[in-house]
Design an enzyme around this catalytic site. Structure first.
Site, PDB file in Angstrom:
ATOM      1  CB  CYS A 156     -18.210  -0.294   9.435  1.00 11.67           C
ATOM      2  SG  CYS A 156     -17.074  -1.149  10.549  1.00 11.67           S
TER       3      CYS A 156
ATOM      4  NE  ARG B 162     -17.343  -5.988  13.842  1.00 10.96           N
ATOM      5  CZ  ARG B 162     -17.737  -5.054  12.983  1.00 10.96           C
ATOM      6  NH1 ARG B 162     -16.880  -4.167  12.537  1.00 10.96           N
ATOM      7  NH2 ARG B 162     -18.983  -5.017  12.581  1.00 10.96           N
TER       8      ARG B 162
ATOM      9  CB  CYS C  64     -15.353  -7.306   6.685  1.00 11.52           C
ATOM     10  SG  CYS C  64     -14.594  -5.708   6.336  1.00 11.52           S
TER      11      CYS C  64
ATOM     12  CB  CYS D 209      -0.917   0.000   1.231  1.00 14.30           C
ATOM     13  SG  CYS D 209      -2.046   1.410   1.248  1.00 14.30           S
TER      14      CYS D 209
ATOM     15  CB  CYS E 216      -0.892  -0.115   8.263  1.00 14.30           C
ATOM     16  SG  CYS E 216      -1.618  -1.369   7.169  1.00 14.30           S
TER      17      CYS E 216
ATOM     18  CB  CYS F  74      -1.647   3.937   8.137  1.00 12.59           C
ATOM     19  SG  CYS F  74      -2.678   4.545   6.777  1.00 12.59           S
TER      20      CYS F  74
ATOM     21  CB  CYS G 184     -18.422  -5.268   5.751  1.00 10.10           C
ATOM     22  SG  CYS G 184     -17.465  -3.862   6.355  1.00 10.10           S
TER      23      CYS G 184
HETATM   24  N1  SAM Z   1      -6.694   0.360   3.242  1.00  7.82           N
HETATM   25  C1  SAM Z   1      -7.946   0.552   3.802  1.00  7.82           C
HETATM   26  C2  SAM Z   1      -7.996   1.694   4.795  1.00  7.82           C
HETATM   27  O1  SAM Z   1      -6.967   2.112   5.287  1.00  7.82           O
HETATM   28  O2  SAM Z   1      -9.103   2.175   5.066  1.00  7.82           O
HETATM   29  C3  SAM Z   1      -8.543  -0.679   4.434  1.00  7.82           C
HETATM   30  C4  SAM Z   1      -7.707  -1.594   5.285  1.00  7.82           C
HETATM   31  S1  SAM Z   1      -7.062  -0.931   6.789  1.00  7.82           S
HETATM   32  C5  SAM Z   1      -6.007  -2.248   7.256  1.00  7.82           C
HETATM   33  C6  SAM Z   1      -8.426  -0.933   7.923  1.00  7.82           C
HETATM   34  C7  SAM Z   1      -8.166  -0.495   9.321  1.00  7.82           C
HETATM   35  O3  SAM Z   1      -7.475  -1.499  10.047  1.00  7.82           O
HETATM   36  C8  SAM Z   1      -7.330   0.740   9.574  1.00  7.82           C
HETATM   37  O4  SAM Z   1      -8.041   1.913   9.373  1.00  7.82           O
HETATM   38  C9  SAM Z   1      -6.947   0.587  11.024  1.00  7.82           C
HETATM   39  O5  SAM Z   1      -7.905   1.209  11.859  1.00  7.82           O
HETATM   40  C10 SAM Z   1      -6.971  -0.925  11.232  1.00  7.82           C
HETATM   41  N2  SAM Z   1      -5.600  -1.432  11.474  1.00  7.82           N
HETATM   42  C11 SAM Z   1      -4.622  -1.567  10.569  1.00  7.82           C
HETATM   43  N3  SAM Z   1      -3.497  -2.029  11.131  1.00  7.82           N
HETATM   44  C12 SAM Z   1      -3.759  -2.191  12.440  1.00  7.82           C
HETATM   45  C13 SAM Z   1      -2.991  -2.630  13.554  1.00  7.82           C
HETATM   46  N4  SAM Z   1      -1.697  -2.963  13.428  1.00  7.82           N
HETATM   47  N5  SAM Z   1      -3.573  -2.686  14.768  1.00  7.82           N
HETATM   48  C14 SAM Z   1      -4.884  -2.329  14.909  1.00  7.82           C
HETATM   49  N6  SAM Z   1      -5.655  -1.898  13.883  1.00  7.82           N
HETATM   50  C15 SAM Z   1      -5.105  -1.821  12.672  1.00  7.82           C
HETATM   51  C1  DTB Z   2     -10.991  -2.560  11.642  1.00  9.51           C
HETATM   52  O1  DTB Z   2     -11.333  -1.573  12.313  1.00  9.51           O
HETATM   53  N1  DTB Z   2     -10.126  -3.484  12.033  1.00  9.51           N
HETATM   54  C2  DTB Z   2      -9.923  -4.471  11.005  1.00  9.51           C
HETATM   55  C3  DTB Z   2     -10.946  -4.065   9.928  1.00  9.51           C
HETATM   56  N2  DTB Z   2     -11.463  -2.835  10.444  1.00  9.51           N
HETATM   57  C4  DTB Z   2     -10.581  -4.028   8.529  1.00  9.51           C
HETATM   58  C5  DTB Z   2      -8.518  -4.584  10.550  1.00  9.51           C
HETATM   59  C6  DTB Z   2      -7.556  -4.885  11.665  1.00  9.51           C
HETATM   60  C7  DTB Z   2      -6.197  -5.056  11.046  1.00  9.51           C
HETATM   61  C8  DTB Z   2      -5.190  -5.544  12.028  1.00  9.51           C
HETATM   62  C9  DTB Z   2      -3.867  -5.731  11.427  1.00  9.51           C
HETATM   63  C10 DTB Z   2      -3.856  -6.626  10.228  1.00  9.51           C
HETATM   64  O2  DTB Z   2      -4.089  -7.840  10.342  1.00  9.51           O
HETATM   65  O3  DTB Z   2      -3.585  -6.108   9.104  1.00  9.51           O
HETATM   66 FE1  SF4 Z   3      -2.797   1.227   3.377  1.00  4.30          FE
HETATM   67 FE2  SF4 Z   3      -2.692   0.068   5.738  1.00  4.30          FE
HETATM   68 FE3  SF4 Z   3      -3.134   2.681   5.584  1.00  4.30          FE
HETATM   69 FE4  SF4 Z   3      -5.061   0.949   4.781  1.00  4.30          FE
HETATM   70  S1  SF4 Z   3      -4.283   1.218   6.857  1.00  4.30           S
HETATM   71  S2  SF4 Z   3      -4.356   2.795   3.712  1.00  4.30           S
HETATM   72  S3  SF4 Z   3      -3.759  -0.693   3.972  1.00  4.30           S
HETATM   73  S4  SF4 Z   3      -1.248   1.614   4.940  1.00  4.30           S
END
Ligand code: SAM
Ligand code: DTB
Ligand code: SF4
Length: 347
Positions: free
Chosen positions: A206, A278, A115, A71, A78, A75, A146
């Site tokens: 959501c 959730r 989802c 990506c 992530c 973030c 979702c």
């Molecule tokens: N790329 C899309 C976005 O950013 O909206 C969708 C996927 S993203 C992984 C969805 C959500 O997962 C993020 O907004 C964040 O709140 C959560 N998330 C990602 N990495 C995480 C982590 N290491 N621990 C907890 N929540 C996480």
């Molecule tokens: C949300 O709030 N938590 C989920 C879902 N929406 C998409 C993602 C959690 C991601 C945790 C780290 C990972 O496995 O990438």
């Molecule tokens: Fe990309 Fe992860 Fe940010 Fe979603 S949360 S936009 S997958 S870097």
């Protein structure tokens, strides 16, 4: 501080309104709730919860990463950002039939919501075409659908709605004041704009955030105020405890105190009584007792399946056992042949 506008703290008067009207939560009112003695807060949250969710069921939602890694966003939490060395490799988008197989397996295990997540900054229109096929097919299995695909334009939200999308996940993650410490490749307003496009298309929202990213208590209050003041507030509110993935900038964040996490769940329940709150990422590190207190605080949904997107989640059998031990209704699980029966109507 108990102010005239903060009716939320007056729970002990049965006839007093339990919360301000939608859209009017101040950060101070949220902070006052977060600061209450824990058992008072839990009692208040459970009172709100029972009034709005008399069946007391726990929703089981299964996640699948349909496009993993690579990506372009940064973030800080992530594992899927291309900027960080986390060992997550960029993969191609899954085929529709692979997604349908995974959704069917989730349904067979008792999940009611499926989802689909993609590591995109924003999908291209051709991605939306393929996502629409997936959404229609999963919807055809009789599951709630979702998707979480990044920033969405209005026409893309409308196309997903046409395909049968029920919910779109797009998190605010934290308070606006702390957001730039976590992400620099897009703005808070971009997130709000996407939520608006989703809403306008008639898709349920959501939207939640992450606790444990080094944010101050005021930022936790700020996040909940932002969510509760969306008009209407989200139908689903995922509260994630940061999964600290080596290689991400937030890997060395101080672990969140479990009671502080429970407090956030409780305040989310009080501020957004009809939302599915959730208990999301981070359950592997929590233990059963903390999760039980989260349910007490008003959480009524979990991610159900051995994996989140790329990180781990408690085993399905462990979750079934936990719900069973707590006597929490999980109607769908009880109906499946390969999962132990859950006690029904235990309340
Ligand atoms: N790329 C899309 C976005 O950013 O909206 C969708 C996927 S993203 C992984 C969805 C959500 O997962 C993020 O907004 C964040 O709140 C959560 N998330 C990602 N990495 C995480 C982590 N290491 N621990 C907890 N929540 C996480
Ligand atoms: C949300 O709030 N938590 C989920 C879902 N929406 C998409 C993602 C959690 C991601 C945790 C780290 C990972 O496995 O990438
Ligand atoms: Fe990309 Fe992860 Fe940010 Fe979603 S949360 S936009 S997958 S870097």
């Amino acid at each position: 501080m108990h102010t005239a506008t903060n009716q939320a703290v007056q729970w002990h008067h049965p006839t007093a309104p339990i919360a301000p009207a939608a859209g009017t939560w101040s950060i101070e009112a949220i902070q006052a709730l977060l600061d209450k003695p824990l058992l008072d807060l839990l009692f208040q949250a459970q009172t709100v919860h029972r009034a709005h969710w008399p069946e007391g069921d726990i929703e089981l939602a299964t996640l699948l990463s349909v496009k993993t890694g690579g990506c372009p966003e940064n973030c800080g939490y992530c594992p899927q950002s291309a900027e960080f060395e986390t060992g997550v490799k960029a993969e191609k988008m899954l085929a529709v039939d692979e997604v349908v197989r995974a959704a069917q397996a989730a349904k067979d295990a008792g999940a009611t919501r499926f989802c689909m997540g993609a590591a995109w900054r924003a999908p291209k229109d051709r991605d939306i075409e393929k996502m629409s096929e997936m959404v229609s097919a999963v919807k055809g299995l009789g599951m709630q659908t979702c998707a979480t695909l990044g920033m969405l334009a209005s026409h893309q939200a409308l196309a997903l709605k046409d395909a049968g999308l029920d919910y779109y996940n797009h998190n605010l993650d934290t308070a606006p004041e702390y957001y730039t410490d976590v992400v620099s490749t897009r703005a808070y307003q971009d997130r709000l704009d996407t939520l608006q496009h989703v809403r306008a298309a008639g898709i349920s929202v959501c939207c939640g955030g992450i606790i444990g990213m080094g944010e101050a208590p005021v930022h936790r209050a700020g996040l909940i105020a932002q969510l509760a003041n969306l008009n209407p507030y989200p139908e689903s509110v995922p509260i994630n405890s940061l999964v600290r993935v080596p290689g991400t900038p937030l890997a060395d964040s101080e672990p969140v105190d479990p009671f502080d996490f429970i407090r956030v769940i409780a305040v989310a329940r009080i501020a957004m009584p009809t939302a599915r709150v959730r208990l999301s990422a981070g359950r592997q590190q929590m233990g059963e007792a903390v999760q039980a207190l989260c349910f007490m605080a008003g959480a009524n949904s979990i991610f159900y399946g051995d994996k989140l997107l790329v990180t781990g989640n408690p085993d399905v059998q462990a979750d079934v056992q936990l719900l069973r031990k707590l006597g929490l209704p999980g109607h769908q699980v009880a109906q499946t042949s390969n999962a132990p029966a859950l006690k029904q109507g235990a309340r």
